[in-house]
Scaffold this active site. Sequence first.
Site, PDB file in Angstrom:
ATOM      1  N   SER A   1      -5.344   5.609 -28.874  1.00  0.00           N
ATOM      2  CA  SER A   1      -4.401   4.675 -28.260  1.00  0.00           C
ATOM      3  C   SER A   1      -3.930   5.236 -26.918  1.00  0.00           C
ATOM      4  O   SER A   1      -4.749   5.450 -26.028  1.00  0.00           O
ATOM      5  CB  SER A   1      -3.250   4.395 -29.224  1.00  0.00           C
ATOM      6  OG  SER A   1      -2.537   3.238 -28.853  1.00  0.00           O
TER       7      SER A   1
ATOM      8  N   ASP B   1      -8.437  -4.425 -35.242  1.00  0.00           N
ATOM      9  CA  ASP B   1      -7.300  -3.806 -34.551  1.00  0.00           C
ATOM     10  C   ASP B   1      -6.352  -4.903 -34.078  1.00  0.00           C
ATOM     11  O   ASP B   1      -6.730  -5.745 -33.256  1.00  0.00           O
ATOM     12  CB  ASP B   1      -7.795  -2.992 -33.355  1.00  0.00           C
ATOM     13  CG  ASP B   1      -6.724  -2.090 -32.759  1.00  0.00           C
ATOM     14  OD1 ASP B   1      -5.557  -2.526 -32.682  1.00  0.00           O
ATOM     15  OD2 ASP B   1      -7.056  -0.960 -32.366  1.00  0.00           O
TER      16      ASP B   1
ATOM     17  N   HIS C   1      -5.395  -0.513 -36.444  1.00  0.00           N
ATOM     18  CA  HIS C   1      -4.904   0.438 -35.436  1.00  0.00           C
ATOM     19  C   HIS C   1      -4.224   1.606 -36.145  1.00  0.00           C
ATOM     20  O   HIS C   1      -3.098   1.987 -35.838  1.00  0.00           O
ATOM     21  CB  HIS C   1      -3.923  -0.258 -34.495  1.00  0.00           C
ATOM     22  CG  HIS C   1      -3.686   0.478 -33.205  1.00  0.00           C
ATOM     23  ND1 HIS C   1      -4.556   0.427 -32.149  1.00  0.00           N
ATOM     24  CD2 HIS C   1      -2.666   1.293 -32.806  1.00  0.00           C
ATOM     25  CE1 HIS C   1      -4.087   1.162 -31.148  1.00  0.00           C
ATOM     26  NE2 HIS C   1      -2.938   1.706 -31.529  1.00  0.00           N
TER      27      HIS C   1
END
Length: 298
Positions: free
Chosen positions: A102, A245, A273
């Site tokens: 991320s 995600d 995620h």
Amino acid sequence: MTETFVRSGPLRLWTEQIGRRDHPAVLLIAGSSAQGIIFPDALVDRLVLRGAQVIRYDHRDTGRSSIVDFDRHPYGLSDLAADALAVLDAYELPSAHLAGVSMGGAIAQWLAVHESARVRSLTLLSTTPMSHDPGPVWQRAMTGQPADPDELPPPTPRFLQHLADSDGTPPGLEADVSNFRAMNGDGRPFDEPAVRAMLQRCQARATDPSAAAHHALIGRKKGPDLFAPLSTIAAPTTIVHGDQDPLFTLAHGEALAAAIPGAHLHVVRGMGHGYFSPGLPELLADLISLDTGLLGSG
């Protein structure tokens, strides 16, 4: 396993090194507001088994690392990248394999562009191009405005609804577990006991839990360094992205694959995620180790 505090300018950063020092190094770079221990032990142990030494660390304003007065000393992505370099320097590593998640993936991109000699290979997990500013995109979506066709997609409607429903919820363990459940999605089982254990450990070791919110403000400090072309990345690159995600939909991973020469996109079916699903940490470790050529090394 060794825990060490290292210096990054005036700051102290908590680090942990696992595995033999003479093995190739993998630097794990966590996402926004996340401590280094967000990477499951199963992922770390698998990388070590595959012939790597692994280093993970707490970003500034998280865990046991230094807390910053953000109003007086605002920082941006390049400052967080400098922290990562300070970790490599402290361990006397001229270069390392980088695996960023991320926001950590954006940091890893920055290093591959601006400090290419320090990057042996790049694994970008659940992330987006470093120039992408999700703030305006999220704001448009949450206020019901149509998406900008020139921008990468916003989070899924279901995740945005979760954010709306949880607005005003007092912070704490239950709120954090709910967030992790929403990020996991329904494509793979959610390992709630593992998440609770990790979050409780994070709460117990955080110097100031509220300081991690500063990471949401780093977009205020922008510069031309963020818009340097990803086409200059020469390190072997693997992009690992879940097809479920809810924050950075698959289009974000595809955009990275299109921008970085020779990058390989590995789509993990059912992954959201987050990595707290049975067997998923080991799978991701195998992708990192195989695609950075660690098998058989050392």
